[in-house]
Design a protein around this motif. Structure first.
Motif, PDB file in Angstrom:
ATOM      1  N   PRO A  40     -16.370  -6.946  -6.465  1.00  0.00           N
ATOM      2  CA  PRO A  40     -15.070  -7.612  -6.513  1.00  0.00           C
ATOM      3  C   PRO A  40     -14.809  -8.302  -5.172  1.00  0.00           C
ATOM      4  O   PRO A  40     -15.326  -7.834  -4.165  1.00  0.00           O
ATOM      5  CB  PRO A  40     -14.077  -6.477  -6.734  1.00  0.00           C
ATOM      6  N   PRO A  41     -14.081  -9.351  -5.100  1.00  0.00           N
ATOM      7  CA  PRO A  41     -13.349  -9.986  -6.177  1.00  0.00           C
ATOM      8  C   PRO A  41     -14.181 -10.999  -6.969  1.00  0.00           C
ATOM      9  O   PRO A  41     -13.680 -11.586  -7.907  1.00  0.00           O
ATOM     10  CB  PRO A  41     -12.199 -10.681  -5.457  1.00  0.00           C
TER      11      PRO A  41
ATOM     12  N   GLY B  69      -8.345  -3.726  -0.700  1.00  0.00           N
ATOM     13  CA  GLY B  69      -7.467  -4.174  -1.771  1.00  0.00           C
ATOM     14  C   GLY B  69      -7.973  -3.806  -3.157  1.00  0.00           C
ATOM     15  O   GLY B  69      -7.322  -4.101  -4.139  1.00  0.00           O
ATOM     16  N   SER B  70      -9.136  -3.154  -3.244  1.00  0.00           N
ATOM     17  CA  SER B  70      -9.639  -2.773  -4.558  1.00  0.00           C
ATOM     18  C   SER B  70      -8.991  -1.473  -5.007  1.00  0.00           C
ATOM     19  O   SER B  70      -8.440  -0.720  -4.210  1.00  0.00           O
ATOM     20  CB  SER B  70     -11.160  -2.601  -4.523  1.00  0.00           C
ATOM     21  N   ARG B  71      -9.072  -1.227  -6.289  1.00  0.00           N
ATOM     22  CA  ARG B  71      -8.515   0.022  -6.825  1.00  0.00           C
ATOM     23  C   ARG B  71      -9.176   1.225  -6.183  1.00  0.00           C
ATOM     24  O   ARG B  71      -8.541   2.221  -5.904  1.00  0.00           O
ATOM     25  CB  ARG B  71      -8.695   0.062  -8.336  1.00  0.00           C
ATOM     26  N   ARG B  72     -10.474   1.146  -5.905  1.00  0.00           N
ATOM     27  CA  ARG B  72     -11.205   2.267  -5.294  1.00  0.00           C
ATOM     28  C   ARG B  72     -10.663   2.558  -3.900  1.00  0.00           C
ATOM     29  O   ARG B  72     -10.445   3.705  -3.533  1.00  0.00           O
ATOM     30  CB  ARG B  72     -12.677   1.909  -5.245  1.00  0.00           C
TER      31      ARG B  72
ATOM     32  N   GLU C  21      -7.711   1.640  -2.714  1.00  0.00           N
ATOM     33  CA  GLU C  21      -6.315   2.055  -2.832  1.00  0.00           C
ATOM     34  C   GLU C  21      -6.203   3.505  -3.269  1.00  0.00           C
ATOM     35  O   GLU C  21      -5.272   4.194  -2.891  1.00  0.00           O
ATOM     36  CB  GLU C  21      -5.582   1.144  -3.810  1.00  0.00           C
ATOM     37  N   ALA C  22      -7.153   3.996  -4.040  1.00  0.00           N
ATOM     38  CA  ALA C  22      -7.116   5.391  -4.488  1.00  0.00           C
ATOM     39  C   ALA C  22      -7.207   6.333  -3.291  1.00  0.00           C
ATOM     40  O   ALA C  22      -6.522   7.345  -3.236  1.00  0.00           O
ATOM     41  CB  ALA C  22      -8.256   5.662  -5.469  1.00  0.00           C
ATOM     42  N   GLY C  23      -8.019   5.994  -2.305  1.00  0.00           N
ATOM     43  CA  GLY C  23      -8.129   6.815  -1.097  1.00  0.00           C
ATOM     44  C   GLY C  23      -6.852   6.808  -0.298  1.00  0.00           C
ATOM     45  O   GLY C  23      -6.417   7.822   0.221  1.00  0.00           O
ATOM     46  N   VAL C  24      -6.202   5.661  -0.221  1.00  0.00           N
ATOM     47  CA  VAL C  24      -4.944   5.545   0.504  1.00  0.00           C
ATOM     48  C   VAL C  24      -3.836   6.262  -0.248  1.00  0.00           C
ATOM     49  O   VAL C  24      -3.028   6.962   0.331  1.00  0.00           O
ATOM     50  CB  VAL C  24      -4.582   4.051   0.716  1.00  0.00           C
ATOM     51  N   ALA C  25      -3.819   6.122  -1.567  1.00  0.00           N
ATOM     52  CA  ALA C  25      -2.761   6.721  -2.380  1.00  0.00           C
ATOM     53  C   ALA C  25      -2.814   8.239  -2.350  1.00  0.00           C
ATOM     54  O   ALA C  25      -1.814   8.891  -2.583  1.00  0.00           O
ATOM     55  CB  ALA C  25      -2.864   6.220  -3.816  1.00  0.00           C
ATOM     56  N   ALA C  26      -3.981   8.801  -2.056  1.00  0.00           N
ATOM     57  CA  ALA C  26      -4.115  10.253  -2.046  1.00  0.00           C
ATOM     58  C   ALA C  26      -3.391  10.875  -0.860  1.00  0.00           C
ATOM     59  O   ALA C  26      -3.167  12.070  -0.820  1.00  0.00           O
ATOM     60  CB  ALA C  26      -5.589  10.648  -2.021  1.00  0.00           C
TER      61      ALA C  26
END
Length: 99
Positions: free
Chosen positions: A10-11, A69-72, A74-79
């Motif tokens: 991506p992108p 900016g990828s979902r992957r 962002e998942a680390g940041v969101a945790a």
């Protein structure tokens, strides 16, 4: 670079690269490097092994890349804090040489 090898992350690609995408890129790379579109019978085994190894290395590379900016990512940041490992508190000031 070989123009028919496309970007597999991506992108440039909206979804994850498939095994077919990776194999096609590996085949194009080996063709370019070897100078053969199709190997002679006596080179077929080493040619195919090279395609397999390049495809494996490509999968490992894509699996290890972090694209901002990828979902992957962002998942680390969101945790939240500590998602990437323990946070070490700052230690005492250094008193060694050069301090």
């Amino acid at each position: 670079m070989c123009r028919s090898i496309k970007t597999l992350r991506p992108p440039a690609m909206p979804e994850e690269a498939t095994d077919d995408d990776i194999r096609a890129a590996a085949l194009q790379y080996v063709r370019k490097v070897s100078g053969f579109r199709a190997p002679a019978e006596h080179n077929r085994e080493v040619f195919e092994r090279a395609v397999d190894e390049v495809a494996e290395a490509t999968r490992a590379l894509l699996d290890g890349l972090e694209v901002r900016g990828s979902r992957r990512a962002e998942a680390g940041v969101a945790a939240g804090p500590g998602a990437l490992g323990p946070v070490r508190p700052p230690g005492p000031p250094s008193s060694g040489p050069g301090a």
